[in-house]
Scaffold this active site. Structure first.
Site, PDB file in Angstrom:
ATOM      1  N   THR A  70       0.832  -1.206   0.000  1.00  0.00           N
ATOM      2  CA  THR A  70       0.000   0.000   0.000  1.00  0.00           C
ATOM      3  C   THR A  70       0.868   1.258   0.000  1.00  0.00           C
ATOM      4  O   THR A  70       0.646   2.184  -0.789  1.00  0.00           O
ATOM      5  CB  THR A  70      -0.936  -0.017   1.230  1.00  0.00           C
ATOM      6  OG1 THR A  70      -1.760  -1.184   1.137  1.00  0.00           O
ATOM      7  CG2 THR A  70      -1.808   1.217   1.284  1.00  0.00           C
ATOM      8  N   SER A 197       5.184  -6.605  -1.848  1.00  0.00           N
ATOM      9  CA  SER A 197       4.822  -6.761  -0.439  1.00  0.00           C
ATOM     10  C   SER A 197       5.279  -8.133   0.047  1.00  0.00           C
ATOM     11  O   SER A 197       5.062  -9.138  -0.624  1.00  0.00           O
ATOM     12  CB  SER A 197       3.303  -6.636  -0.290  1.00  0.00           C
ATOM     13  OG  SER A 197       2.940  -6.923   1.035  1.00  0.00           O
ATOM     14  N   CYS A 323     -10.381  -6.532   0.922  1.00  0.00           N
ATOM     15  CA  CYS A 323     -10.713  -5.144   1.271  1.00  0.00           C
ATOM     16  C   CYS A 323     -12.182  -4.835   1.032  1.00  0.00           C
ATOM     17  O   CYS A 323     -12.730  -3.926   1.620  1.00  0.00           O
ATOM     18  CB  CYS A 323      -9.859  -4.184   0.468  1.00  0.00           C
ATOM     19  SG  CYS A 323      -8.199  -4.782   0.257  1.00  0.00           S
TER      20      CYS A 323
HETATM   21  C1  LIG Z   1      -2.156  -7.126  -0.950  1.00  0.00           C
HETATM   22  C2  LIG Z   1      -2.057  -6.184  -2.084  1.00  0.00           C
HETATM   23  C3  LIG Z   1      -1.654  -4.852  -1.887  1.00  0.00           C
HETATM   24  C4  LIG Z   1      -1.393  -4.270  -0.525  1.00  0.00           C
HETATM   25  O1  LIG Z   1      -0.198  -4.703   0.045  1.00  0.00           O
HETATM   26  P1  LIG Z   1       0.022  -4.515   1.642  1.00  0.00           P
HETATM   27  O2  LIG Z   1       1.423  -4.945   1.875  1.00  0.00           O
HETATM   28  O3  LIG Z   1      -0.984  -5.424   2.288  1.00  0.00           O
HETATM   29  O4  LIG Z   1      -0.206  -3.084   1.945  1.00  0.00           O
HETATM   30  C5  LIG Z   1      -1.540  -4.027  -2.989  1.00  0.00           C
HETATM   31  N1  LIG Z   1      -1.790  -4.491  -4.223  1.00  0.00           N
HETATM   32  C6  LIG Z   1      -2.173  -5.762  -4.463  1.00  0.00           C
HETATM   33  C7  LIG Z   1      -2.411  -6.216  -5.852  1.00  0.00           C
HETATM   34  C8  LIG Z   1      -2.323  -6.651  -3.400  1.00  0.00           C
HETATM   35  O5  LIG Z   1      -2.715  -7.894  -3.638  1.00  0.00           O
END
Ligand SMILES: *Cc1c(COP(=O)(O)O)cnc(C)c1O
Length: 388
Positions: A70, A197, A323
């Site tokens: 994020t 991430s 989400c």
């Molecule tokens: C999970 C996800 C995020 C967010 O990542 P975080 O580390 O949880 O903030 C962003 N983009 C995609 C495509 C994701 O699957």
């Protein structure tokens, strides 16, 4: 318990946890300090940077650690907008992005930016001719995800990069779902920025990275003590970063075997579900799709009620993205691929991973038809269809 929600998050691999432990207690030093334990922490962070870079197919100095996907998405988009403020206020993205991208764009729209949301086809692939036509003199950034978290569709990132580069526009990709599931090679022919991430590839939550190609510079998003070469401040999350590095190293060694094994499990699950449940559609691209993702719409019932019944059987899955679950709006991704509201409401996402077994597939494929049957018996739409 059967866990089939790996696109929401993955369990931290025990080998990853082990690699992190010393940096909580034995060596807790602030990586910016001058003494020996701090030097050791710095060294561990740099080794992790090399491992992450190696999995991304880029240079270590192109990796900047953040608090997760994020933050990386926010930084890339806001950073590009601020850097090129004088040139224009137009950003191009797609209708199927993660909320980290969509809501950042919406915030910029409130500050006077024009946002173009590219449509996608019925498989979820962005329209390249629309992209080409949308790039104007004042366009500063294209942000299109690498692989979709809900339906698994993989975008033509190479072609998007080529198009953006030929028009002198920065290109960012949210590669959170692609990283660790697809072999990446981020070089001068690819995107200018990419978000990762750790917790989507068996690493810890709260740590990620932004790849920024050498030669590209955007202003910092988090300002402070000047860590990460002044680009991302905040006391270095040594344990988290070490865990991220170890997770990347394990994935690099096991990716081919994982794609083969998990892909096979997903295919068997898909085949069984399609054979035993009538009035069901698979979402996403038939070929260019993540090997672990199965997203279906089961007509005449609600995804949320399927989830509750699965939960009762000890099965963790999701409907749309983590989400949006809990909200009554159908997934924006499923609406973007052209599904009507009532069909999109019946979505179920099963995303598999490292610890799934054939027994898990058997369990899910044996209980799901009964759940669907039961829910359809009490569905007014199903009964209407049968009598109508
Ligand atoms: C999970 C996800 C995020 C967010 O990542 P975080 O580390 O949880 O903030 C962003 N983009 C995609 C495509 C994701 O699957």
């Amino acid at each position: 318990m059967v866990y089939m929600d790996y696109n929401a998050t993955t369990p931290c691999d025990k080998r990853v946890v082990e690699s992190m432990l010393p940096y909580f207690s034995e060596n807790f030093a602030n990586a910016s300090s001058v003494y020996q334990p701090a030097r050791a922490a710095r060294k561990a962070v740099e080794e992790a940077r090399e491992k992450v870079a190696s999995l991304a197919g880029c240079l270590p100095e192109e990796i900047f650690f953040t608090s997760g996907g994020t933050e990386s998405d926010n930084w890339a988009i806001v950073g590009a907008a601020l850097k090129l403020e004088a040139r224009g206020k137009h950003i191009i993205t797609s209708r199927v992005e993660h909320h980290a991208v969509i809501n950042t764009c919406k915030a910029l729209a409130r500050k006077g930016y024009r946002i173009t949301y590219l449509p996608v086809d019925s498989h979820g692939v962005v329209d390249l001719s629309k992209l080409e036509a949308s790039i104007k003199k004042d366009t500063v950034l294209v942000s299109v995800m690498y692989a979709n978290n809900e339906i698994g569709t993989i975008q033509p990132v190479g072609k998007i990069a080529e198009l953006a580069r030929s028009r002198g526009v920065l290109f960012h990709t949210d590669a959170v779902q692609a990283f660790g599931k697809l072999p990446l090679r981020l070089d001068k022919n690819g995107p200018d920025m990419a978000s990762f991430s750790a917790h989507k590839l068996y690493g810890p939550k709260g740590v990620g990275a932004l790849y920024i190609r050498k030669g590209v510079s955007i202003p910092p998003f988090i300002k402070g003590g000047g860590q990460e070469k002044g680009r991302r401040s905040g006391t270095t999350n040594v344990a988290g970063i070490v865990g991220f590095g170890r997770a990347a190293e394990i994935v690099a060694a096991e990716m081919d075997a994982d794609i083969e094994r998990v892909g096979n499990l997903r295919d068997i699950l898909e085949k069984r579900i399609m054979e035993t449940i009538p009035e069901i559609v698979v979402n996403g691209h038939p070929e260019n799709r993540l090997h672990n993702t199965l997203n279906v719409c089961i007509r005449y019932i609600e995804g949320e009620s399927i989830l509750m019944s699965l939960d009762f059987e000890g099965i963790c899955a999701s409907s749309g993205s983590a989400c949006t679950s809990g909200s009554l709006e159908p997934s924006h991704v499923l609406l973007a691929i052209g599904l009507p509201h009532e069909v999109a409401h019946g979505s179920l996402r099963l995303s598999l991973g490292r610890y799934n077994t054939m027994e898990d597939v058997e369990k899910v494929s044996s209980v799901l038809p009964g759940i669907v049957d039961r829910l359809r018996q009490i569905s007014p739409f199903w009964n209407e269809k049968k009598t109508g």
